[in-house]
Design an enzyme around this catalytic site. Sequence first.
Site, PDB file in Angstrom:
ATOM      1  N   HIS A 143       0.895  -1.040  -0.006  1.00  0.00           N
ATOM      2  CA  HIS A 143      -0.140   0.005  -0.112  1.00  0.00           C
ATOM      3  C   HIS A 143       0.910   1.192  -0.067  1.00  0.00           C
ATOM      4  O   HIS A 143       0.393   2.404  -0.159  1.00  0.00           O
ATOM      5  CB  HIS A 143      -0.964  -0.126   1.232  1.00  0.00           C
ATOM      6  CG  HIS A 143      -0.365   0.299   2.540  1.00  0.00           C
ATOM      7  ND1 HIS A 143       0.674  -0.785   3.149  1.00  0.00           N
ATOM      8  CD2 HIS A 143      -0.101   1.370   3.101  1.00  0.00           C
ATOM      9  CE1 HIS A 143       1.116  -0.326   4.277  1.00  0.00           C
ATOM     10  NE2 HIS A 143       0.464   0.796   4.206  1.00  0.00           N
TER      11      HIS A 143
ATOM     12  N   LYS B  17       5.884 -14.635  18.331  1.00  0.00           N
ATOM     13  CA  LYS B  17       4.959 -14.135  19.167  1.00  0.00           C
ATOM     14  C   LYS B  17       3.678 -14.848  19.236  1.00  0.00           C
ATOM     15  O   LYS B  17       2.848 -14.563  19.955  1.00  0.00           O
ATOM     16  CB  LYS B  17       4.983 -12.625  19.045  1.00  0.00           C
ATOM     17  CG  LYS B  17       6.179 -12.117  19.493  1.00  0.00           C
ATOM     18  CD  LYS B  17       6.301 -10.509  19.181  1.00  0.00           C
ATOM     19  CE  LYS B  17       7.648  -9.882  19.377  1.00  0.00           C
ATOM     20  NZ  LYS B  17       8.902 -10.691  18.463  1.00  0.00           N
TER      21      LYS B  17
END
Length: 864
Positions: free
Chosen positions: A551, A645
């Site tokens: 983007h 994580k």
Amino acid sequence: MTTGNETGLFEKEFAAYVEAERAVAVSSCTAALELALRGLGLPPGGKVLLPAVTFCGAAQAVLHAGLQPVLVDVDPRTAMADQATVSRAARACGCPHAMMVLHYAGAPAPVTALAEAAQLPLTRVIEDAAHALGTAVGDRPVGSLSRATCFSFYATKNLPIGDGGMVTTDDPELAEGIRRARLHGMSADAWRRDMPGGSWRYTVEGPGLKANMTDVQAAVGRAQLRHLDDWQRRRHELVRRYTAALESLPGIEPLDVPTPGRHACHLYAVRVTPEYGRSRDELSELLAERGIGTSVHFIPLHHMPYFRATATIPPGGLPGADALFPQLLSLPLHLELADSAVDRVCDELARLAQPHTPPPPPPAPAAAPPEPPRPTGLRTLVLGAGEAGRALARDLARTPQFGLDPVGFLDDDPDKRRAAVIGELPVLGEVDGVRETVLAHGIEAVVLAIPGLGRERFRHVVGEAEATGASVRYLPSFIAALRRDVVGSDMRALDVHQLIGRTEMHVVSPEARSTIVGRRVLVTGAGGSIGSELCHQVRAFGPSRLFLLDHDESNLHRLQLELYGDALLSDDIVISDIRDRPRIDQIFRELRPETVFHAAAHKHLPLLERHPCEGVKSNVRGTENLVRAAAAAGTERFVLISTDKAADPVSVLGATKRLAELIVSDAQGSAPEGSVFTAVRFGNVLGSRGSLLSVVAEQLGSGSPVTVTHPDVTRFFMTVEEAVGLVLEAARMAEGGEVYVLDMSGPVRIVDLVRRFARSLNVPDVDIRFTGLRPGEKLNETLFSSHEDQTHTAHPRILAATSSAPRENPSALAAVLAALNAAAERNDTGAVRRVLAGLFPGFPESASGRQTPAVMADPYPDDF
């Protein structure tokens, strides 16, 4: 004249003879090897270890099965692979999928020990017993040791039907699969269709070939099997007569037997050593003049052009096979050989000998004290043997901590190539031969040390090197560049061993190219540090199109300039937000990518704690959009880039990434045939944009204290090259639904890493300020959740996370995702956290009361 009752009886009688549960008769031993390999169900391009000294048909069987032969060196004393050579070949190819063990000349091979050296179970071992009917390893007959054993009935073998082969196995599924595959994959009794009363109805459920044994061959085999024990006793008598006559003849040395057992005595192979006074070829010609025929079993595979180009050869070559081949000679041995004929052969060998007394060896020098072990680095090829290249190679050799071990040069200067060796390193060829040299010598890193190399040729050479999976690094002043890169934006050349206590791994293999070459590849998040590095490597592997999706148009523009030297001249730049489902659907409909690497994500842990709805929109909803569009477009390979994580997540980043993993895994269950969805977990990537070291470098440069959250905080680290290698290898290995993790040895204490890094920048006393753990941070990360098991893969440094918890049904996951996405669309932070807390034990439902503006001002995105 075709497969029938005689074949079935021969199979039963042969199985009983070798003490196997099942036997399947086929047209040749080569067909037996290929069918057995296919029956293992290995992935396309899977690596198969096989000895360099074997019949060419064994290697062709590997290639015909769609697999990659990896050559194993042999012990010149036995002509067979040993544990050391198997281990070296296994390391060279990353990790083998299977192994072919040859019982050379009928001698017993240590099958179990070789399997252990390759780190393979016996279920991944196939024995080439073309020479070994009647062989036993210890007290166990060959034919009952491994997953499958392949015998030959060729006209020169111990049971000489004329041709034909047999596979023995204790695995009923493997036997049944081979039985079908030997006749075009047709149902097992399809041969009966042409018999009176037979049915034309049959089915084909898998691949196959025309490889059946006829009843004529089987009938001959059954008749001969009754005489085999007598024939074997005669062979042993002939071998004993040879051995006794040649025992006192210098320079004619029978091969050693590598392990206890019974020898089938298929060949009587000897080594013609220098003590004999004549070369092997000269002796063979002289014997032929006297009416005595000899042969050589076999020409090493890597001496043949086809296998040099198609097989993997370990770094350093195959010195054992090279030393053995000029000496190897097979003497006459067959059942009709009379004792007098053996005596005549031995008499001629004695008469033709020209023994000589070698000069005494020089006195051995005084033993030097042992050198301390040096770190092993990446095998490095230096392009340019001029002053810059020689200085670079010398400095790297003296400084092993840089993790680069120079093994040779490439140079265009004919004088340098004629010199063969410069500064104790070989000159291996011309610069334009970089691709072939990297593959032939197992090169893992290439350094360009030719400052005057033209721009176009520079790009060509770099592209050829990168296309092999090697890491490419550059001059000017390479050592200075190492230092500069550490404090700059490009941190691809870190002193990894010094910083994190292990050497950098070369993860990606040349075989990873198979998932890229000629395919349409889409990389999301292409403008980021991981995405852009991935694009560089993917482009080197030769995709038909490389689509760069992000983007951020500025990053895309920069990346296209890096890749091609110009920008905005093609339609391969795609500006899009992965949250925009209609736009993503349109992109996949129009571009129809065959391979997708999904690197786009929100990854800033502290910011996502404050803005969890945005994390859900990108990391969860964005992944859903991509997976759905990929399945609809028939994408073949989809690889999600996740994070450690995601293991037992307590942060929004970890929880949204774990959900992305579940989305990918769930997609595999409903994926179109041939589509594979998989994920990889990264540790913290050294050199990625905004990572620990770049921030520490800025703090050191400004003279401000270095901020670390906690004195005992630890993290797992990997380099950018390792991260990209993990992604590409996962794309190659994946079968669907897995989560792959790089074995990074162990976590590193952040305080220790910061201090080492500061010392490398000549800052001996670094001022560290501890800020305290922030919301969502763990003191110690893990690579696997508490409900996940670690599973080894075909790659020695890549593990798979396998869930041991009950699997959620797809509708339950869909309902959770709907509620989570609805809360995110409303920007309802509390509702998002409640849904995540309900999904993941340990995830805090509320983050209130833990944040302070001062802590949030700390710059680390990756929770240090």
